[in-house]
Design an enzyme around this catalytic site. Structure first.
Site, mmCIF file in Angstrom:
data_model
loop_
_atom_site.group_PDB
_atom_site.id
_atom_site.type_symbol
_atom_site.label_atom_id
_atom_site.label_comp_id
_atom_site.label_asym_id
_atom_site.label_seq_id
_atom_site.Cartn_x
_atom_site.Cartn_y
_atom_site.Cartn_z
ATOM 1 N N GLU A 85 0.245 -0.989 -0.102
ATOM 2 C CA GLU A 85 0.445 -0.049 -0.421
ATOM 3 C C GLU A 85 0.749 1.367 0.091
ATOM 4 O O GLU A 85 0.605 1.783 0.405
ATOM 5 C CB GLU A 85 -0.961 -0.123 1.228
ATOM 6 C CG GLU A 85 -2.042 -1.154 1.477
ATOM 7 C CD GLU A 85 -2.595 -1.117 -0.330
ATOM 8 O OE1 GLU A 85 -2.919 0.238 -0.879
ATOM 9 O OE2 GLU A 85 -3.181 -2.032 -0.410
ATOM 10 N N GLY A 86 2.069 1.397 -0.942
ATOM 11 C CA GLY A 86 2.797 2.092 -1.254
ATOM 12 C C GLY A 86 4.324 2.222 0.006
ATOM 13 O O GLY A 86 4.035 2.129 0.767
#
Length: 600
Positions: free
Chosen positions: A444-445
């Site tokens: 997620e990043g």
């Protein structure tokens, strides 16, 4: 015997520290009470131990397979997920009007923590589905919601998000997937996606993919991205979902951890083009997707904290049972060996894990509680309060994700170390928990992206630093009026906050004089500096409650003393590390900027 999933850890944070009862008295959560939520947590704990924990090792050993273009999971995965669905845990956090229970997000995160601590890969399928339904509810048209929302909330359809592409990774500005409008109002999508979790499996009736793509003539970069709902199966003439859409898994990524959660190379529209439906406005897809991504980032932080917590509980049980060595003061080989928890260095390692895991759990649950408080404010029409709470939430989200995953991994490593050689074997779960946790700093990043988001966007561009400083100062003011340990920690935290405030002002000046590249080159130490300060705040909050309860003679005295010891450890061993990170920020250390690529 050591409890592997002690509910009192979560209840202490949820009820005593975060004061969940206050949220339950207002707005959308008024139908809930503390006793009912306790029962729900107890059921979740039992189900996690009965359905998720026993198959975790088998799912790790028997990875998903691609057979004739279809993904096959471990045969026990489907029944375990069905039990999760049947218990109502997929539906629970959604609005009652859609078949949910209006469950507070903080309670939902506690439920997730219990399952994540024992089998995070399996939970991923349900977690993505819950987030997908939430995204559709907020940004989908009434027509889309009428067809797709109920099956997602009911857990008959599962959800995914398809963002990254092979050539671009996290650089969404460079994505190439195309969406072409059709006369019937649908779109045809063509492109390739990479790192797509849950893109196919063999237990749900259908899979709903949320796909980022570009429309013809869309602006370059992230301003030209739209969001589409792309189902695996389309409805036939009778309304049954039997028609295969033009989507397929081209390959499976074989990973170090999270092996039970299928991660794929995903091909969209190889033939006539995959049928998709626009979600939200054209060229506003990234805005809509961030609704899912921001909650997912809190979820990643929760996963990291839960894995660290689960590993700590295993290490604690082992240390209490494993007989080895004798106290240094008793150099008598005829004496019986003692449990290794009697050795001070083992207790040091356990304290490190406890301080990180329980501090991270607190941070994630506090962030989740801000989601609840924002919803309460919006329901009451208090836009100003909702905006204030939202600003603090936005500022804490990258910290909750990145700090918990960076340092949660350190705690998972410590669990292996406590077990020694045994920790390195598959006879115990701690090596699997470590491998699973290693994904979270990337998921997620990456944490580097989270650091740049915190410093460049949340602190400086959006003014989140003021909201954070105000919250920290409030805790310091309250702590200085509490018990003796709280007063000491409040003073220590005050000095750390002064450092953060001074460095933040200096970095704002650097941004103006030298440009963003110089500023963001050292964003990661800034995140660690702020993250450690924030988690010290969390431990101050726990210290205040623990001291009060000990003074009043309420609660489990050993449990509360363990909280105080963990807080002392964090302030003595962890908070001083902020001085090192501060040293490379004032002045900004330029080696990463100045080193030539050819020198490396």
């Amino acid at each position: 015997m050591t409890d592997r999933l002690p509910l009192r850890d979560l209840q202490f944070l949820l009820e005593d520290v975060l004061q969940m009862k206050e949220v339950l008295q207002e707005g959308p959560y008024a139908d809930h009470d503390v006793e009912g939520l306790r029962s729900m947590l107890e059921m979740a704990r039992e189900m996690a131990l009965e359905h998720f924990a026993p198959i975790a090792d088998a799912m790790d050993a028997e990875e998903p397979r691609l057979v004739d273009g279809k993904v096959k999971l471990h045969p026990a995965a489907g029944p375990a997920l069905q039990a999760f669905v049947d218990a109502g845990f997929v539906a629970a956090p959604h609005p009652a009007e859609h078949g949910g229970l209006d469950l507070p997000f903080a309670v939902h995160q506690c439920i997730q923590a219990l399952f994540a601590a024992v089998n995070s890969p399996l939970l991923t399928y349900a977690g993505l589905t819950i987030a997908a339904a939430g995204l559709l509810d907020v940004h989908g048209s009434e027509e889309l919601k009428a067809e797709w929302l109920a099956p997602l909330i009911e857990g008959r359809f599962f959800g995914t998000m398809a963002l990254s592409e092979p050539h671009a990774g996290s650089s969404l500005a460079d994505l190439r997937t195309k969406a072409t409008p059709q006369p019937d109002g649908t779109y045809r999508l063509k492109g390739d996606k990479m790192w797509i979790t849950g893109a196919d499996q063999d237990f749900s009736e259908n899979i709903v993919h949320f796909v980022l793509a570009r429309l013809p003539g869309a602006p370059a970069g992230t301003r030209g991205i739209s969001l589409f709902l792309v189902p695996k199966l389309l409805a036939d003439d009778s309304g049954e979902y039997t028609v295969e859409n033009d989507v397929r898994v081209a390959g499976i990524n074989h990973k170090m951890g999270f092996r039970g959660s299928v991660n794929t190379v995903f091909s969209i529209g190889e033939n006539q083009g995959a049928v998709g439906y626009l979600v939200g406005d054209e060229n506003r897809g990234l805005h809509a997707m961030f609704h899912m991504m921001n909650e997912a980032r809190i979820g990643v932080g929760l996963c990291a904290a839960a894995l660290a917590w689960g590993g700590y509980r295993h290490a604690l049980a082992y240390a209490r049972e494993r007989q080895q060595g004798r106290p240094v003061s008793l150099r008598d080989a005829t004496r019986p060996q003692v449990p290794i928890i009697q050795h001070a260095d083992v207790r040091r390692m356990l304290l490190e894990q406890k301080a990180i895991a329980e501090g991270a759990l607190h941070l994630v649950l506090f962030s989740a509680m801000l989601v609840d408080r924002q919803r309460v404010a919006l329901a009451a029409g208090d836009q100003a309060k909702a905006a204030s709470v939202g600003l603090l939430l936005d500022t804490l989200t990258p910290i909750a994700k990145a700090w918990s995953s960076d340092h949660g991994l350190r705690a998972s490593s410590g669990a292996i170390q406590v077990l020694g050689g045994s920790g390195y074997t598959r006879d115990f779960p701690v090596e699997r928990l470590y491998r699973d946790n290693r994904l979270n700093p990337i998921h997620e990043g990456t944490n580097g992206i989270q650091a740049m988001d915190l410093l460049g966007r949340k602190i400086l561009a959006k003014g989140g630093g003021m909201a954070l400083m105000q919250a920290l100062q409030d805790a310091i003011d309250r702590g200085s009026q509490e018990g003796p340990q709280s007063r000491v920690h409040a003073e220590q935290l005050s000095k750390a906050v002064e450092t953060v405030a001074s460095l933040t002002m200096g970095l704002a000046g650097v941004a103006q004089s030298d440009g963003p590249e110089v500023l963001l080159a050292n964003a990661t130490p800034y995140l660690h500096l702020v993250g450690h300060t924030v988690v010290a705040w969390m431990w101050l909050e726990q210290t205040m409650v623990a001291e009060r309860q000990l003074a009043a003679g309420t609660g489990d005295a050993d449990f509360l003393r363990g909280k105080l010891a963990s807080a002392r450890y964090f302030y003595a061993w962890e908070l001083p590390k902020t001085a090192v990170w501060a040293s490379v920020l004032n002045p900004v250390e330029r080696t990463p900027l100045d080193v030539h690529a050819d020198w490396l």
